[in-house]
Write an enzyme that holds these catalytic residues in place. Structure first.
Site, PDB file in Angstrom:
ATOM      1  N   LYS A  91      13.656   4.001  18.939  1.00  0.00           N
ATOM      2  CA  LYS A  91      13.765   3.283  17.668  1.00  0.00           C
ATOM      3  C   LYS A  91      15.218   3.392  17.198  1.00  0.00           C
ATOM      4  O   LYS A  91      15.643   4.418  16.693  1.00  0.00           O
ATOM      5  CB  LYS A  91      12.817   3.867  16.625  1.00  0.00           C
ATOM      6  CG  LYS A  91      12.787   3.080  15.318  1.00  0.00           C
ATOM      7  CD  LYS A  91      11.761   3.667  14.358  1.00  0.00           C
ATOM      8  CE  LYS A  91      11.678   2.814  13.101  1.00  0.00           C
ATOM      9  NZ  LYS A  91      12.945   2.781  12.343  1.00  0.00           N
ATOM     10  N   CYS A  93      45.642   5.269  -1.134  1.00  0.00           N
ATOM     11  CA  CYS A  93      47.049   5.569  -1.409  1.00  0.00           C
ATOM     12  C   CYS A  93      47.863   4.522  -0.664  1.00  0.00           C
ATOM     13  O   CYS A  93      47.727   4.375   0.553  1.00  0.00           O
ATOM     14  CB  CYS A  93      47.406   6.967  -0.914  1.00  0.00           C
ATOM     15  SG  CYS A  93      49.192   7.289  -0.878  1.00  0.00           S
TER      16      CYS A  93
END
Length: 670
Positions: A110, A406
């Site tokens: 899965k 930044c």
């Protein structure tokens, strides 16, 4: 009524969490927590059918995409968590069928990814939808088309075919991305981009796991063989068995190997192998009776969050990191966990000194699930700083972005460290022996301030040796490795620069197009004033405005141009070459019409491996047009321009060892 009140509360919770998971790609709770809420809701529904609450599956499709109605509902799966529940499910299924003999199941992993449903009409992909609310999904066809190996056209299939599967990101690719909490969220965010070029750069993968009715196919296992034979990727990790001990042994085996598998798996799916029984079994309100998910247990533990520190990435993204009192989870010592971004930190109200629940559930990075509030005393709320922890520049956050950044990319020490770390990586200059601590030391002592300084380190040989921890041998080994890495291919050099959106695949295509560093750098330096070069890039297969904007932004900065020039002066950049005979080297191809014996993607790979370049539109610069069945206006345009036409058969002959494809001039324009 107490039951009605609880059902209403659970229903509202499921709606909220489904929206966060399916539409916003930012779940607030773990899969295990979601499963617990859903299981409780379903049990209460079964016990109180007269209350009339709906079964919740998915969430309505977003208005950003066109909507597609599924041929049959995309249902979820019911879950089990133990061998006892597996035995109970098998016996219940056999009773429903009044079956005395053994019942065979196909056991498949899965995948923790994003479901899709691709529709083909006469072998041609016409739509590809997300799950949505289970009935109507979002059409993401343009993004699916750029996933490597996903068939656009297929042969020998029913006139109408729907193929379903899961899109995912492997762990290695996820590590290169910033701003996502886990691979599943990254895959979802990548797949639901409005710009397919961004999706293209994310290196998404997929597995197909089911298809609509196909004559002559009687078992789920045969469906996977059928799909694999037509170019779809299917998961080879599977088992057909009717014996519970064999099924549990397979489950245990996959669970033990989970950390070695390069993508996230959160359990196994057991499907009745006989497709004829699927129709007899039918569906529950929210899930098929013929399949069930056996979920893996999550690894969780409680520990103290000692410190929250900010990490600065190569592109300036600021990520809060939890520094934990070391705890062993699933046999692995965990001392750090990502807190992802400012929003996540505030939403969970995580504070230094908190007792937190940490989960390691197959994800690349452990996650802090929640805080045990009962343990909290006087811890202060964490205030996200407005200054970069590395260079003290003011941080910025753009609208609709989770990331805080930044922008001081050239002077921020931590960004420079990460940029040089990227430069010396195996995918770039491949300089062995230089890690983060070495780079930090070189920057701190002033030996490095820009990438080219790596190749000037030999000037500081004697000075480096004077510092503690730097012996004669270690210094000489590093300098030797640097010297041996000076020769680099053009594609690796382009990738080494760390330009936004320029991954390995795009770097290769740029190198293939421009051939030499001198040509590439000249074109890039003049890109802002050269619309012809911009069009040239946009016309490359898989390229477009996103790549052009990234290149334009980078080379519009004179400091970046000087940095590239300086770096190039210290290394030997080899021209782009192809070693498969070179018979198509530099030749440009356009496709038109439907190919019959191979897919268009396979044909593109054939051309690219032989040095050719695939572009999207016809111009005088095109060398060949590959014409398939029902070729359209591109063929007519090629005839007008006198461009050589290659039939599919000729291209196939070339792959079997013949030299340059024989050319022919087409007179038809159909």
């Amino acid at each position: 009524m107490e039951a009605k009140k609880e059902i209403q509360e659970l229903y509202e919770k499921l709606l909220r969490h489904n929206k966060k998971y399916y539409q916003d790609d930012s779940p607030e709770i773990t899969d295990a927590e979601y499963d617990s809420i859903k299981d409780r809701y379903l049990k209460l529904l079964e016990a109180n059918p007269s209350l009339g609450f709906p079964v919740v599956v998915g969430y309505p499709a977003s208005e950003k995409f066109q909507k597609v109605k599924h041929l049959s509902p995309m249902l979820s799966l019911r879950n089990i968590f133990s061998e006892e529940e597996l035995v109970e499910y098998i016996e219940k299924t056999k009773r429903f069928l009044n079956l005395k003999s053994a019942l065979e199941f196909l056991c498949e992993p899965k995948i923790d990814g994003v479901s899709f449903s691709a529709r083909y009409v006469n072998g041609k992909l016409v739509s590809c939808a997300t799950r949505g609310d289970g009935k109507i999904g979002e059409n993401i066809i343009d993004n699916m088309k750029v996933i490597n190996g996903f068939p656009i056209e297929i042969m020998d299939v029913p006139d109408l075919l729907e193929v379903r599967g899961e899109v995912f990101l492997d762990h290695d690719t996820f590590q290169t991305l910033e701003g996502f909490s886990n691979p599943r969220n990254a895959a979802a965010g990548s797949l639901r981009q409005l710009n397919p070029e961004i999706t293209n750069e994310r290196n998404l993968q997929y597995f197909a796991y089911s298809a609509s009715k196909i004559d002559g196919i009687e078992h789920q296992e045969d469906v996977l063989h059928f799909l694999s034979g037509r170019g779809f990727m299917t998961n080879p990790l599977r088992l057909a068995s009717s014996k519970v001990p064999e099924i549990m042994s397979f489950y245990d085996s996959v669970y033990r190997r989970r950390s070695q598998i390069k993508y996230d798996i959160d359990g196994l799916v057991y499907k009745v192998n006989d497709l004829k029984l699927h129709a007899r079994l039918g569906t529950l309100s929210d899930a098929p009776r013929w399949a069930i998910a056996h979920k893996f247990p999550s690894h969780r533990a409680k520990t103290i969050l000692e410190k929250i520190k900010l990490s600065v990435g190569r592109t300036g993204i600021i990520t809060p990191v939890a520094h934990l009192k070391p705890i062993t989870i699933g046999g692995v010592v965990i001392s750090r966990a990502s807190l992802y971004n400012e929003d996540e930190l505030e939403r969970k109200d995580i504070r230094e000194g908190d007792l937190v629940i940490v989960e390691r559930a197959g994800d690349v990075i452990p996650k802090v699930l929640e805080v045990d509030i009962s343990y909290r005393t006087n811890q202060e709320r964490f205030i996200f700083p407005d200054k970069c922890p590395s260079c003290s520049s003011t941080l910025i956050r753009k609208n609709n972005e989770a990331a805080t950044r930044c922008n001081n990319s050239k002077k921020c020490p931590e960004q420079v460290i990460q940029q040089i770390k990227h430069l010396v990586s195996a995918q770039a200059f491949d300089i062995d022996g230089i890690g983060t601590s070495h780079i930090s030391f070189f920057i701190e002592k002033g030996f490095i301030s820009e990438p080219a300084d790596i190749f000037r380190l030999d000037k500081h040989r004697d000075e480096i040796k004077k510092y503690d921890g730097w012996g004669e041998k270690s210094v000489e080994n590093i300098l030797k490795n640097i010297k041996n890495s000076r020769k680099i291919s053009l594609e690796k050099f382009i990738f080494s620069l760390g330009i936004k959106n320029i991954g390995e695949k795009t770097a290769y295509m740029l190198a293939q197009q421009f051939k030499s560093f001198a040509n590439w750098f000249d074109k890039m330096s003049m890109l802002k004033d050269d619309t012809q070069t911009e069009d040239e890039i946009r016309n490359l297969d898989g390229m477009g405005s996103c790549i052009c904007e990234s290149l334009l932004d980078f080379f519009s900065d004179s400091d970046n141009c000087n940095m590239v020039k300086s770096l190039s002066n210290h290394v030997m950049i080899t021209d782009h070459t192809v070693n498969i005979g070179g018979s198509l080297s530099g030749k440009k191809f356009v496709f038109t019409g439907t190919l019959l014996s191979i897919t268009r993607e396979e044909a593109k790979e054939i051309i690219k491996k032989a040095g050719g370049i695939v572009v999207n539109s016809i111009s005088k610069q095109i060398d060949y047009v590959v014409a398939g069945e029902k070729a359209g206006s591109k063929l007519a345009k090629a005839n007008e321009l006198g461009i050589a036409i290659i039939e599919e058969k000729t291209l196939i002959e070339f792959t079997n060892g013949n030299n340059t494809p024989a050319l022919k001039k087409e007179t038809s324009s159909n």
